[in-house]
Design a protein around this motif. Structure first.
Motif, PDB file in Angstrom:
ATOM      1  N   ASN A   1       0.825  -1.218   0.000  1.00 55.63           N
ATOM      2  CA  ASN A   1       0.000   0.000   0.000  1.00 55.63           C
ATOM      3  C   ASN A   1       0.856   1.263   0.000  1.00 55.63           C
ATOM      4  O   ASN A   1       0.526   2.250  -0.659  1.00 55.63           O
ATOM      5  N   VAL A   2       1.960   1.226   0.736  1.00 49.70           N
ATOM      6  CA  VAL A   2       2.861   2.383   0.761  1.00 49.70           C
ATOM      7  C   VAL A   2       3.436   2.651  -0.616  1.00 49.70           C
ATOM      8  O   VAL A   2       3.412   3.793  -1.097  1.00 49.70           O
ATOM      9  N   ILE A   3       3.941   1.620  -1.269  1.00 55.18           N
ATOM     10  CA  ILE A   3       4.569   1.847  -2.572  1.00 55.18           C
ATOM     11  C   ILE A   3       3.515   2.233  -3.612  1.00 55.18           C
ATOM     12  O   ILE A   3       3.779   3.054  -4.494  1.00 55.18           O
ATOM     13  N   LEU A   4       2.307   1.695  -3.492  1.00 55.61           N
ATOM     14  CA  LEU A   4       1.246   2.095  -4.428  1.00 55.61           C
ATOM     15  C   LEU A   4       0.894   3.565  -4.247  1.00 55.61           C
ATOM     16  O   LEU A   4       0.752   4.306  -5.226  1.00 55.61           O
ATOM     17  N   ARG A   5       0.761   4.001  -3.004  1.00 52.18           N
ATOM     18  CA  ARG A   5       0.422   5.406  -2.759  1.00 52.18           C
ATOM     19  C   ARG A   5       1.576   6.333  -3.116  1.00 52.18           C
ATOM     20  O   ARG A   5       1.379   7.419  -3.665  1.00 52.18           O
ATOM     21  N   ALA A   6       2.795   5.890  -2.800  1.00 51.08           N
ATOM     22  CA  ALA A   6       3.951   6.724  -3.112  1.00 51.08           C
ATOM     23  C   ALA A   6       4.181   6.807  -4.613  1.00 51.08           C
ATOM     24  O   ALA A   6       4.567   7.853  -5.138  1.00 51.08           O
ATOM     25  N   VAL A   7       3.921   5.719  -5.325  1.00 51.73           N
ATOM     26  CA  VAL A   7       4.140   5.693  -6.770  1.00 51.73           C
ATOM     27  C   VAL A   7       3.039   6.448  -7.500  1.00 51.73           C
ATOM     28  O   VAL A   7       3.304   7.273  -8.377  1.00 51.73           O
ATOM     29  N   PHE A   8       1.771   6.190  -7.139  1.00 54.56           N
ATOM     30  CA  PHE A   8       0.664   6.741  -7.921  1.00 54.56           C
ATOM     31  C   PHE A   8      -0.029   7.930  -7.269  1.00 54.56           C
ATOM     32  O   PHE A   8      -0.730   8.679  -7.946  1.00 54.56           O
ATOM     33  N   GLY A   9       0.132   8.082  -5.954  1.00 53.61           N
ATOM     34  CA  GLY A   9      -0.393   9.258  -5.290  1.00 53.61           C
ATOM     35  C   GLY A   9      -1.898   9.371  -5.255  1.00 53.61           C
ATOM     36  O   GLY A   9      -2.433  10.459  -5.080  1.00 53.61           O
ATOM     37  N   ALA A  10      -2.623   8.274  -5.434  1.00 56.24           N
ATOM     38  CA  ALA A  10      -4.087   8.361  -5.463  1.00 56.24           C
ATOM     39  C   ALA A  10      -4.690   6.990  -5.159  1.00 56.24           C
ATOM     40  O   ALA A  10      -3.990   5.994  -5.072  1.00 56.24           O
ATOM     41  N   GLY A  11      -6.020   6.980  -5.017  1.00 59.13           N
ATOM     42  CA  GLY A  11      -6.742   5.727  -4.849  1.00 59.13           C
ATOM     43  C   GLY A  11      -7.548   5.439  -6.098  1.00 59.13           C
ATOM     44  O   GLY A  11      -7.236   5.917  -7.176  1.00 59.13           O
ATOM     45  N   GLY A  12      -8.606   4.647  -5.948  1.00 60.96           N
ATOM     46  CA  GLY A  12      -9.445   4.389  -7.105  1.00 60.96           C
ATOM     47  C   GLY A  12      -9.460   2.939  -7.520  1.00 60.96           C
ATOM     48  O   GLY A  12      -8.753   2.093  -6.967  1.00 60.96           O
ATOM     49  N   ALA A  13     -10.277   2.657  -8.545  1.00 57.61           N
ATOM     50  CA  ALA A  13     -10.472   1.283  -9.007  1.00 57.61           C
ATOM     51  C   ALA A  13      -9.180   0.668  -9.531  1.00 57.61           C
ATOM     52  O   ALA A  13      -8.930  -0.527  -9.338  1.00 57.61           O
ATOM     53  N   GLU A  14      -8.348   1.488 -10.203  1.00 59.13           N
ATOM     54  CA  GLU A  14      -7.115   0.951 -10.769  1.00 59.13           C
ATOM     55  C   GLU A  14      -6.155   0.484  -9.675  1.00 59.13           C
ATOM     56  O   GLU A  14      -5.528  -0.566  -9.782  1.00 59.13           O
ATOM     57  N   LEU A  15      -6.052   1.274  -8.614  1.00 59.08           N
ATOM     58  CA  LEU A  15      -5.171   0.873  -7.531  1.00 59.08           C
ATOM     59  C   LEU A  15      -5.728  -0.338  -6.789  1.00 59.08           C
ATOM     60  O   LEU A  15      -4.978  -1.185  -6.316  1.00 59.08           O
ATOM     61  N   HIS A  16      -7.037  -0.432  -6.692  1.00 57.23           N
ATOM     62  CA  HIS A  16      -7.636  -1.637  -6.098  1.00 57.23           C
ATOM     63  C   HIS A  16      -7.275  -2.862  -6.933  1.00 57.23           C
ATOM     64  O   HIS A  16      -6.962  -3.925  -6.383  1.00 57.23           O
ATOM     65  N   GLU A  17      -7.301  -2.712  -8.248  1.00 62.23           N
ATOM     66  CA  GLU A  17      -6.937  -3.820  -9.129  1.00 62.23           C
ATOM     67  C   GLU A  17      -5.470  -4.194  -8.956  1.00 62.23           C
ATOM     68  O   GLU A  17      -5.110  -5.371  -8.947  1.00 62.23           O
ATOM     69  N   LEU A  18      -4.591  -3.194  -8.789  1.00 61.33           N
ATOM     70  CA  LEU A  18      -3.175  -3.482  -8.575  1.00 61.33           C
ATOM     71  C   LEU A  18      -2.957  -4.190  -7.243  1.00 61.33           C
ATOM     72  O   LEU A  18      -2.115  -5.095  -7.139  1.00 61.33           O
ATOM     73  N   ARG A  19      -3.703  -3.809  -6.225  1.00 60.88           N
ATOM     74  CA  ARG A  19      -3.592  -4.495  -4.931  1.00 60.88           C
ATOM     75  C   ARG A  19      -3.983  -5.967  -5.064  1.00 60.88           C
ATOM     76  O   ARG A  19      -3.464  -6.821  -4.335  1.00 60.88           O
ATOM     77  N   ARG A  20      -4.885  -6.231  -5.966  1.00 62.61           N
ATOM     78  CA  ARG A  20      -5.316  -7.621  -6.186  1.00 62.61           C
ATOM     79  C   ARG A  20      -4.328  -8.388  -7.067  1.00 62.61           C
ATOM     80  O   ARG A  20      -4.090  -9.575  -6.856  1.00 62.61           O
ATOM     81  N   LEU A  21      -3.735  -7.686  -8.039  1.00 60.55           N
ATOM     82  CA  LEU A  21      -2.856  -8.343  -9.009  1.00 60.55           C
ATOM     83  C   LEU A  21      -1.445  -8.589  -8.489  1.00 60.55           C
ATOM     84  O   LEU A  21      -0.860  -9.653  -8.715  1.00 60.55           O
ATOM     85  N   ILE A  22      -0.880  -7.585  -7.812  1.00 63.16           N
ATOM     86  CA  ILE A  22       0.545  -7.597  -7.516  1.00 63.16           C
ATOM     87  C   ILE A  22       0.984  -8.722  -6.584  1.00 63.16           C
ATOM     88  O   ILE A  22       1.957  -9.430  -6.877  1.00 63.16           O
TER      89      ILE A  22
END
Length: 447
Positions: free
Chosen positions: A160-181
Motif C-alpha cells: 500500500n505504501v509503494i502504491l500510494r507513493a508511486v501513484f499518489g491516489a486511490g481508485g479502481a485501478e489501484l484496487h486492481e493493482l492491490r489484487r494483481l501484484i
C-alpha cells in the motif's frame, strides 16, 4: 580494471591464463539440483569446504564463480562495466526489458539518474506520513495475547505504501493493482530462479499465468498514465509516476511508456516484498532478544532512532533476504584476486556468507544491534542492497520505511518475548522469509 584494449593491442599484451577457484567433485546436474532446492544451504556448505571462492555449474547462470570475501566483492563491484556487466540472464525476464534490471552500461547510468531523485533526500520525507498511516491502519485489528504472523501484514503495509507513493491516489485501478501484484510477485519470484521455457504452455502453466497477469497490469498502468497526464494538478504532483512522466534525459527525450510500466512494476515488486520480508525477520529477531527489544521500545517514545537504525542494519546482516548479487564477464578474461575468470562466466557474490565474515563482524553468529551504534558498516562487507553502480536505487526509501514501521508498532504495542528457537529460512524464490511468518504476540499500549 580499465576498458579492454582493441584487438590489435591485445595481441601485444598476452592475456593471463585462466585460473579458476576449486570446484566440487560432484556431477553438474547434482550441483544444479542442490542450488535449486536449497541454494542458501548449498552456498553455506561449499563455503565451509572451499573457502571464499569456488566454481559451480548453476541453473540459469551456467558456469559461475562464487565469492564470499569482502575484498573480492569490492573488486567486482568497482570494476569497469565494460569488463563485467549486468548478470545474464537477470530479473528483466519477469519485470520487462524496460526495467533498470535489464539495462547495462550507458543506458543503465542514464536510467539510474532519472530514477534516483524520487528516492533520496527531501523526496522520501514526503512519504513518512503515508507509511505511518498504513501501519496504523493495518495494525488496528491486531489480536492481543494471541500469536499471529507479521509477514503478511507487512506485505500489505509495504504494498500500500509503494502504491500510494508511486501513484499518489486511490481508485479502481489501484484496487486492481492491490489484487494483481501480490500473487504476481509470489509467482514471478519463483519463476525468476528457474530456466525460462521457449513457450508458456498456455494459461494454466505458471508462465502463462504470469503473462496473463502482466497483460492485465499493463492495461491498468496505461489507464493511470492517461489519467495522470490529464490531471490539472499534474505539475504539482509529487508521486513517482508524475515525476517519471515529467523527467527527461540529458538530450530532452522522455522515458517510453512501456519502460515506465516496467520500472513501476520493478518498484512495486522489489519495493514491497524485500522490505516486508526484512520487517518480518525484525519482529522474529526482536521477540527473541529481550534486551534489544526493551531498549528499542524505550527509544521509540523519543525522537531518536540511532538504535532503531542499528537494529535494522543488524537484521539485514543476520537474516539476509536477498542472498546474492552477480555480474557477467564480458572481457576476454577478468582478474579477480588470485583468480582469472574467462569471458562468458558469471561471478556471484554470496551476500549471506560475506555477512558472516568474522573480520568485519566479530562473533558474526550473534544478533547484536550494538555493533552498529555510532558505527557505519563496512560498505564492502555489509551489502544487503548489493554494491557498486547496480546497488538498489530504493535503498534509502526502504531504510526509512522500515524505521517508520518499527517506530509506529513499538509506540502502540508491547511485544512479548519468547525462548522458542528461531524460525527457519523459507525461500519464496528470490527472497528468503521466516518460515512461520515472523510470529509474535502483542499487547496494545495505553498511549
Amino acid at each position: 580494471m580499465s576498458e579492454a584494449p582493441p584487438v590489435d593491442q591485445q595481441a601485444a599484451f598476452p592475456l593471463p591464463a585462466v585460473e579458476l577457484p576449486p570446484a566440487p567433485r560432484i556431477p553438474k546436474a547434482l550441483q544444479k539440483i542442490a542450488f535449486t532446492l536449497s541454494r542458501r544451504r548449498t552456498m553455506e556448505t561449499l563455503s565451509r569446504r572451499y573457502g571464499t571462492a569456488f566454481t559451480l555449474d548453476l541453473p540459469v547462470f551456467g558456469r559461475t564463480v562464487v565469492v564470499a570475501d569482502p575484498g573480492l566483492a569490492k573488486q567486482l563491484f568497482t570494476a569497469n562495466p565494460v569488463d563485467v556487466g549486468n548478470i545474464q540472464p537477470n530479473l528483466s525476464r519477469v519485470l520487462g526489458p524496460g526495467s533498470v534490471f535489464a539495462l547495462d552500461g550507458a543506458d543503465h547510468r542514464r536510467r539510474r539518474r532519472l530514477l534516483t531523485p524520487p528516492f533520496h533526500g527531501k523526496s522520501i520525507k514526503n512519504y513518512e506520513q503515508i507509511i505511518e498511516e498504513e501501519t496504523l491502519h493495518e495494525t488496528s485489528d491486531w489480536p492481543e495475547g494471541d500469536e499471529f504472523e507479521t509477514l503478511e501484514p507487512m506485505m500489505r503495509i509495504t504494498l500500500n505504501v509503494i502504491l500510494r507513493a508511486v501513484f499518489g491516489a486511490g481508485g479502481a485501478e489501484l484496487h486492481e493493482l492491490r489484487r494483481l501484484i501480490p500473487p504476481w510477485v509470489t509467482l514471478s519470484s519463483r519463476l525468476a530462479v528457474l530456466p525460462t521455457p521457449k513457450r508458456t504452455y498456455g494459461r494454466y502453466s505458471p508462465w502463462g499465468q504470469a503473462a496473463e497477469k502482466r497483460r492485465r497490469y499493463d492495461a491498468v498502468i496505461d489507464t493511470l498514465i492517461n489519467d495522470a497526464e490529464a490531471d490539472p494538478s499534474f505539475d504539482a504532483r509529487t508521486d513517482v509516476l508524475a515525476m517519471m512522466l515529467r523527467s527527461t534525459y540529458e538530450d530532452g527525450s522522455v522515458m517510453p511508456r512501456q519502460d515506465i510500466g516496467d520500472e513501476l512494476l520493478t518498484l512495486l515488486a522489489a519495493g514491497h516484498e524485500t522490505t516486508a520480508s526484512t520487517l518480518g525477520w525484525a519482529f522474529e529477531r526482536l521477540s527473541r532478544h529481550p534486551e534489544a527489544l526493551a531498549a528499542l521500545a524505550a527509544e521509540a517514545d523519543t525522537d531518536d532512532n540511532e538504535l532503531r537504525q542499528a537494529t535494522i542494519l543488524e537484521v539485514q546482516r543476520t537474516t539476509t533476504v536477498i542472498d546474492f548479487a552477480g555480474r557477467h564477464v564480458y572481457a576476454p578474461v577478468f582478474e579477480l584476486g588470485e583468480w582469472v575468470v574467462p569471458q562468458g562466466y558469471t561471478i556471484v557474490v554470496s551476500i549471506s556468507e560475506i555477512h558472516k565474515d568474522a573480520a568485519a563482524f566479530p562473533d558474526p553468529g550473534k544478533f547484536d544491534p550494538q555493533r552498529f551504534v555510532g558505527v557505519r558498516p563496512d560498505t564492502n562487507a555489509w551489502i544487503p542492497f548489493g554494491g557498486g553502480t547496480r546497488r538498489c536505487v530504493g535503498a534509502a526509501f526502504a531504510n526509512m520505511e522500515m524505521d517508520v514501521v518499527l517506530r509506529t508498532v513499538l509506540r502502540h504495542f508491547t511485544i512479548e518475548t519468547t525462548a522458542a528457537a528461531g524460525e527457519k529460512w523459507h525461500s519464496r524464490g528470490v527472497a528468503f522469509t521466516p518460515k512461520n511468518g515472523g510470529r509474535i504476540v502483542v499487547h496494545r499500549r495505553n498511549t
